[in-house]
Write a protein that holds these residues in place. Structure first.
Motif, PDB file in Angstrom:
ATOM      1  N   GLU A  90       0.811  -1.215   0.000  1.00  0.00           N
ATOM      2  CA  GLU A  90       0.000   0.000   0.000  1.00  0.00           C
ATOM      3  C   GLU A  90       0.845   1.266   0.000  1.00  0.00           C
ATOM      4  O   GLU A  90       0.318   2.350  -0.249  1.00  0.00           O
ATOM      5  CB  GLU A  90      -0.939   0.004   1.211  1.00  0.00           C
ATOM      6  CG  GLU A  90      -1.992  -1.080   1.149  1.00  0.00           C
ATOM      7  CD  GLU A  90      -2.789  -1.011  -0.148  1.00  0.00           C
ATOM      8  OE1 GLU A  90      -3.171   0.114  -0.549  1.00  0.00           O
ATOM      9  OE2 GLU A  90      -3.032  -2.067  -0.753  1.00  0.00           O
ATOM     10  N   LEU A  92       2.808   2.060  -2.173  1.00  0.00           N
ATOM     11  CA  LEU A  92       2.880   2.485  -3.563  1.00  0.00           C
ATOM     12  C   LEU A  92       1.509   2.826  -4.144  1.00  0.00           C
ATOM     13  O   LEU A  92       1.405   3.082  -5.353  1.00  0.00           O
ATOM     14  CB  LEU A  92       3.525   1.379  -4.410  1.00  0.00           C
ATOM     15  CG  LEU A  92       4.971   1.041  -4.057  1.00  0.00           C
ATOM     16  CD1 LEU A  92       5.429  -0.173  -4.848  1.00  0.00           C
ATOM     17  CD2 LEU A  92       5.883   2.219  -4.337  1.00  0.00           C
ATOM     18  N   ALA A  93       0.488   2.806  -3.316  1.00  0.00           N
ATOM     19  CA  ALA A  93      -0.847   3.117  -3.817  1.00  0.00           C
ATOM     20  C   ALA A  93      -0.894   4.553  -4.331  1.00  0.00           C
ATOM     21  O   ALA A  93      -0.333   5.464  -3.705  1.00  0.00           O
ATOM     22  CB  ALA A  93      -1.881   2.923  -2.711  1.00  0.00           C
ATOM     23  N   HIS A 113       2.856  -1.134  -7.861  1.00  0.00           N
ATOM     24  CA  HIS A 113       1.777  -1.460  -6.927  1.00  0.00           C
ATOM     25  C   HIS A 113       0.913  -2.587  -7.479  1.00  0.00           C
ATOM     26  O   HIS A 113       0.563  -3.536  -6.762  1.00  0.00           O
ATOM     27  CB  HIS A 113       0.929  -0.207  -6.666  1.00  0.00           C
ATOM     28  CG  HIS A 113      -0.242  -0.456  -5.770  1.00  0.00           C
ATOM     29  ND1 HIS A 113      -1.515  -0.659  -6.258  1.00  0.00           N
ATOM     30  CD2 HIS A 113      -0.332  -0.551  -4.420  1.00  0.00           C
ATOM     31  CE1 HIS A 113      -2.338  -0.852  -5.245  1.00  0.00           C
ATOM     32  NE2 HIS A 113      -1.654  -0.794  -4.119  1.00  0.00           N
TER      33      HIS A 113
END
Length: 323
Positions: A90, A92-93, A113
């Motif tokens: 998360e 890299l969300a 992601h």
């Protein structure tokens, strides 16, 4: 998508080329500061030491500004580098990225992601499959094995019934070894599971009775030769599954005769020796599994055929321990 303004994915909007424009502005300001310093020095407005100090200050300010812009890429690299020990998908969300993030960096983070999410889903499915398969396959095999053992104790069975029960028992033992091998190969994270230091000779000696039971009903004799002794740091379970696959393959090639397990310096060889007829040149599913195990654990597998049809499968262990 308007590449001159924004790049949009869902609710997040990132400016395309913002990183390049900010770098261009930084280096443009640096160039202007250096040119101004040189002009002031050329016309004698500022002494040379002051000009040199101004150039150093301008260059340092440009370096700090460029470093600040590079933080986006550095943060992304740190998150990816930490996946091996503590994966944080998360992080890299797209919703957790700053609005100042360049669109190209956001695209890279979005791709990573998505990739990490698929890998996490794959790992979850792997764990669920191996857990369910281990339980659902072994439970009925246990019932079959117990029932066959109870039938073998019946005194009123005919000769045909006794032979049938023995075949069921042998097939059950072979199925147990096959399921064990497939589950080992299915577990991607099982490389170091159950590792311990053990002496190869002792593990083979303890397993000879089980191996002979698996070959029960075949006109094949199993022998163990030990011209050498050595140890390994690995999983004894994986080692025995590999040996069983090689022995079963040798039994398919030689329907009668002798199968010899030889412990050599840094290697274990399985050969089939026949007296009256050459061995059958036939490799089954067992050898395919043995190849995959050898590749998985980096134990090279070598195959050799000698005169008279003797087939030899030799597994080498690059890292051995003294017995």
């Amino acid at each position: 998508m308007d590449r001159g303004i924004t790049q949009e994915r869902g609710e997040a909007k990132f400016r395309v080329g913002a990183f390049q424009r900010r770098l261009a502005l930084i280096f443009g300001a640096q160039l202007l500061g250096v040119v101004t310093s040189v002009v002031l020095g050329f016309y004698g407005v500022a002494p040379p030491p002051a000009v040199l100090a101004l150039i150093v200050v301008v260059s340092a300010a440009a370096w700090l500004a460029a470093r600040r812009e590079w933080r986006q890429v550095g943060r992304l690299a740190r998150v990816v580098d930490a996946w091996e020990e503590q994966p944080d998908v998360e992080a890299l969300a797209p919703g957790r990225l700053s609005q100042r993030t360049d669109a190209d960096v956001a695209t890279l983070a979005r791709g990573l992601h998505g990739f990490a999410t698929r890998i996490a889903g794959y790992n979850l499915r792997e764990r669920n499959f191996t857990r369910d398969a281990s339980h659902e396959l072994r439970s009925p095999l246990t019932v079959i094995k117990m029932s066959a053992d109870m039938l073998s104790d019946e005194s009123e069975l005919s000769k045909f019934g006794v032979r049938s029960v023995k075949r069921i028992q042998r097939a059950t033992r072979e199925m147990e070894a096959l399921i064990e091998a497939l589950l080992i190969l299915a577990r991607e994270s099982d490389m170091g599971a159950g590792e311990e230091e053990f002496v190869v000779n002792e593990v083979l000696e303890r397993g000879m009775d089980d191996l002979r039971q698996m070959l029960e009903g075949r006109s094949v004799e199993l022998q163990l030769e030990q011209p050498a002794r050595f140890g390994l740091r690995a999983s004894p379970r994986v080692f025995m599954v590999l040996c069983w696959q090689l022995i079963r393959n040798a039994a398919q090639q030689a329907e009668h005769g002798t199968i010899v397990i030889s412990v050599l310096p840094g290697a274990v060889a399985v050969s089939n020796r026949v007296d009256t007829a050459p061995a059958i040149d036939r490799h089954g599913f067992e050898l395919a599994i043995a190849r995959r195990i050898s590749e998985r654990f980096r134990w090279p597998l070598e195959l050799q055929t000698r005169e008279g049809g003797e087939h030899i499968a030799r597994i080498r262990f690059p890292e051995t321990l003294p017995a």
